[in-house]
Design a protein around this motif. Sequence first.
Motif, PDB file in Angstrom:
ATOM      1  N   TRP A 108       0.753  -1.262   0.066  1.00 43.10           N
ATOM      2  CA  TRP A 108       0.013   0.026   0.134  1.00 43.10           C
ATOM      3  C   TRP A 108       0.886   1.230   0.243  1.00 43.10           C
ATOM      4  O   TRP A 108       0.236   2.507  -0.150  1.00 43.10           O
ATOM      5  N   LYS A 109       1.948   1.094   0.295  1.00 48.50           N
ATOM      6  CA  LYS A 109       3.012   2.265   0.204  1.00 48.50           C
ATOM      7  C   LYS A 109       3.197   2.600  -1.297  1.00 48.50           C
ATOM      8  O   LYS A 109       3.692   4.030  -1.651  1.00 48.50           O
ATOM      9  N   LYS A 110       2.750   2.111  -2.363  1.00 50.69           N
ATOM     10  CA  LYS A 110       3.119   2.250  -3.875  1.00 50.69           C
ATOM     11  C   LYS A 110       1.926   2.901  -3.984  1.00 50.69           C
ATOM     12  O   LYS A 110       1.097   3.454  -3.510  1.00 50.69           O
ATOM     13  N   SER A 111       2.169   3.817  -5.211  1.00 47.46           N
ATOM     14  CA  SER A 111       0.880   4.846  -5.602  1.00 47.46           C
ATOM     15  C   SER A 111      -0.424   3.671  -6.022  1.00 47.46           C
ATOM     16  O   SER A 111      -0.428   2.858  -6.404  1.00 47.46           O
ATOM     17  N   ALA A 112      -1.381   4.667  -5.962  1.00 47.55           N
ATOM     18  CA  ALA A 112      -2.765   4.085  -6.313  1.00 47.55           C
ATOM     19  C   ALA A 112      -2.761   3.648  -7.910  1.00 47.55           C
ATOM     20  O   ALA A 112      -3.359   2.567  -8.043  1.00 47.55           O
ATOM     21  N   GLN A 113      -2.224   4.362  -8.916  1.00 43.22           N
ATOM     22  CA  GLN A 113      -1.926   3.918 -10.097  1.00 43.22           C
ATOM     23  C   GLN A 113      -1.222   2.666 -10.417  1.00 43.22           C
ATOM     24  O   GLN A 113      -1.615   1.783 -11.034  1.00 43.22           O
ATOM     25  N   GLY A 153      -2.873   2.295   3.206  1.00 39.48           N
ATOM     26  CA  GLY A 153      -3.611   0.790   3.666  1.00 39.48           C
ATOM     27  C   GLY A 153      -4.628   1.252   4.407  1.00 39.48           C
ATOM     28  O   GLY A 153      -5.567   0.457   4.709  1.00 39.48           O
ATOM     29  N   CYS A 154      -4.960   2.385   4.999  1.00 40.58           N
ATOM     30  CA  CYS A 154      -6.127   2.728   5.736  1.00 40.58           C
ATOM     31  C   CYS A 154      -7.288   3.020   4.888  1.00 40.58           C
ATOM     32  O   CYS A 154      -7.208   3.812   3.839  1.00 40.58           O
ATOM     33  N   ILE A 155      -8.276   2.381   5.372  1.00 41.69           N
ATOM     34  CA  ILE A 155      -9.798   2.620   4.704  1.00 41.69           C
ATOM     35  C   ILE A 155     -10.095   4.082   5.103  1.00 41.69           C
ATOM     36  O   ILE A 155     -10.393   4.291   6.190  1.00 41.69           O
ATOM     37  N   VAL A 156     -10.184   4.910   4.287  1.00 40.12           N
ATOM     38  CA  VAL A 156     -10.498   6.390   4.616  1.00 40.12           C
ATOM     39  C   VAL A 156     -11.969   6.751   4.533  1.00 40.12           C
ATOM     40  O   VAL A 156     -12.425   7.782   4.654  1.00 40.12           O
ATOM     41  N   GLU A 157     -12.701   5.935   3.466  1.00 38.43           N
ATOM     42  CA  GLU A 157     -14.030   6.383   3.234  1.00 38.43           C
ATOM     43  C   GLU A 157     -14.912   5.024   3.160  1.00 38.43           C
ATOM     44  O   GLU A 157     -14.414   4.181   2.246  1.00 38.43           O
ATOM     45  N   VAL A 158     -16.098   4.907   3.788  1.00 40.04           N
ATOM     46  CA  VAL A 158     -16.735   3.700   3.399  1.00 40.04           C
ATOM     47  C   VAL A 158     -18.319   4.260   3.198  1.00 40.04           C
ATOM     48  O   VAL A 158     -18.761   5.287   3.977  1.00 40.04           O
ATOM     49  N   THR A 159     -18.953   3.980   1.895  1.00 39.63           N
ATOM     50  CA  THR A 159     -20.289   4.333   1.765  1.00 39.63           C
ATOM     51  C   THR A 159     -20.910   3.019   1.529  1.00 39.63           C
ATOM     52  O   THR A 159     -20.424   1.984   1.588  1.00 39.63           O
ATOM     53  N   LYS A 160     -22.151   3.253   1.088  1.00 36.73           N
ATOM     54  CA  LYS A 160     -23.208   1.877   1.155  1.00 36.73           C
ATOM     55  C   LYS A 160     -22.389   0.855  -0.223  1.00 36.73           C
ATOM     56  O   LYS A 160     -22.846  -0.089  -0.417  1.00 36.73           O
ATOM     57  N   ASP A 161     -21.698   1.565  -1.154  1.00 36.02           N
ATOM     58  CA  ASP A 161     -21.365   0.799  -2.293  1.00 36.02           C
ATOM     59  C   ASP A 161     -19.793   0.810  -2.698  1.00 36.02           C
ATOM     60  O   ASP A 161     -19.345   0.790  -3.669  1.00 36.02           O
ATOM     61  N   SER A 162     -19.114   1.611  -1.753  1.00 35.31           N
ATOM     62  CA  SER A 162     -17.593   1.763  -2.074  1.00 35.31           C
ATOM     63  C   SER A 162     -16.637   1.825  -0.826  1.00 35.31           C
ATOM     64  O   SER A 162     -16.987   1.990   0.344  1.00 35.31           O
TER      65      SER A 162
END
Length: 329
Positions: A213-218, A277-286
């Motif tokens: 998770w230290k690598k880039s999102a891309q 690696g931290c989950i920063v946002e949780v919605t009903k579908d993401s």
Amino acid sequence: MKIIFMGTPDFSVGTLEALLSAGHEVALAVTQPDKPKGRGKAMQFSAVKEAALAHGIEVYQPRRVREEACIEYLRGYEADIIVVVAFGQILPGEILEMPRYGCVNVHASLLPKYRGAAPIQWAVINGETVTGVTTMRMDEGLDTGDMILKEEVALAPEETGGSLFGRLAIVGARLCVKTLEAIENGTAVYTPQDHALATHTKIIKKQLGEIDWKKSAQDIERLTRGLNPWPSAYTYLNGKTLKIWRASVVGQEDADKGKEGLVQLQEPEGAEQMEPGCIVEVTKDSLTVQTGQGRLQLLEVQLEGKKRMSVDAFLRGFQIEAGCRLGKE
């Protein structure tokens, strides 16, 4: 022409079928030995063996093609040419020099780039926009022979290793038929490779799929596509393996515009305080995860022991909160 065909996986089958359709005589199919698979360890035929048997072609499965017994067995067929497509073993000089027209290989990259065992997956993982297929006259090196024909293939934005595998197999089959036609009528042009431009791909192993998770999102998004369907990218959630089948970079559309000088992708406010690696946002579908650079939205996952599913379906059966960390403890 009278052909000995050497290949093993699904990728090879299209070329075998195309050669038969073009009227060539495939006298022998050489493929890797049967392997045990699954919990029951039942022996499984290679894709090429199944296709060859369906066409009534004799199948030969040597453990090592370098053994003298194998070399003499192949010599007995007096083939005009040997066609090799993802066979899985390096051929010795005795076999390379055996047929009248030598040995031709169908390789899934634009040589000399991406020599080696996994050019398809690495093209996706490395973010290539164009790859292709090269046919070449084989020598004793690893994908070092003279090139004959090439055809480029553009990668789609959501290209996976699996989808590219299928597309290049079709191109390779067509290109091989054209190559044999040129060889037979004497119009084939053999172009030496510029070895200074060569790159080599590593064998794909399951461990490669563990997400850093230290690598880039891309980089992580490309990894998930390149390793789909095998071996898949994965992380850990509460000690259980979580496969990531599909994901997207948050703000990717803006990032793409940035390549044209319009908009540059920027980290959201406060991103520097988030651990990779931290989950920063949780919605009903993401689910959105912080990475070393940028954020990644998970779209399709598979928790250990469960079926592959969209994130909205996953969240209906699994409670997870922002602040949760993905990865090993």
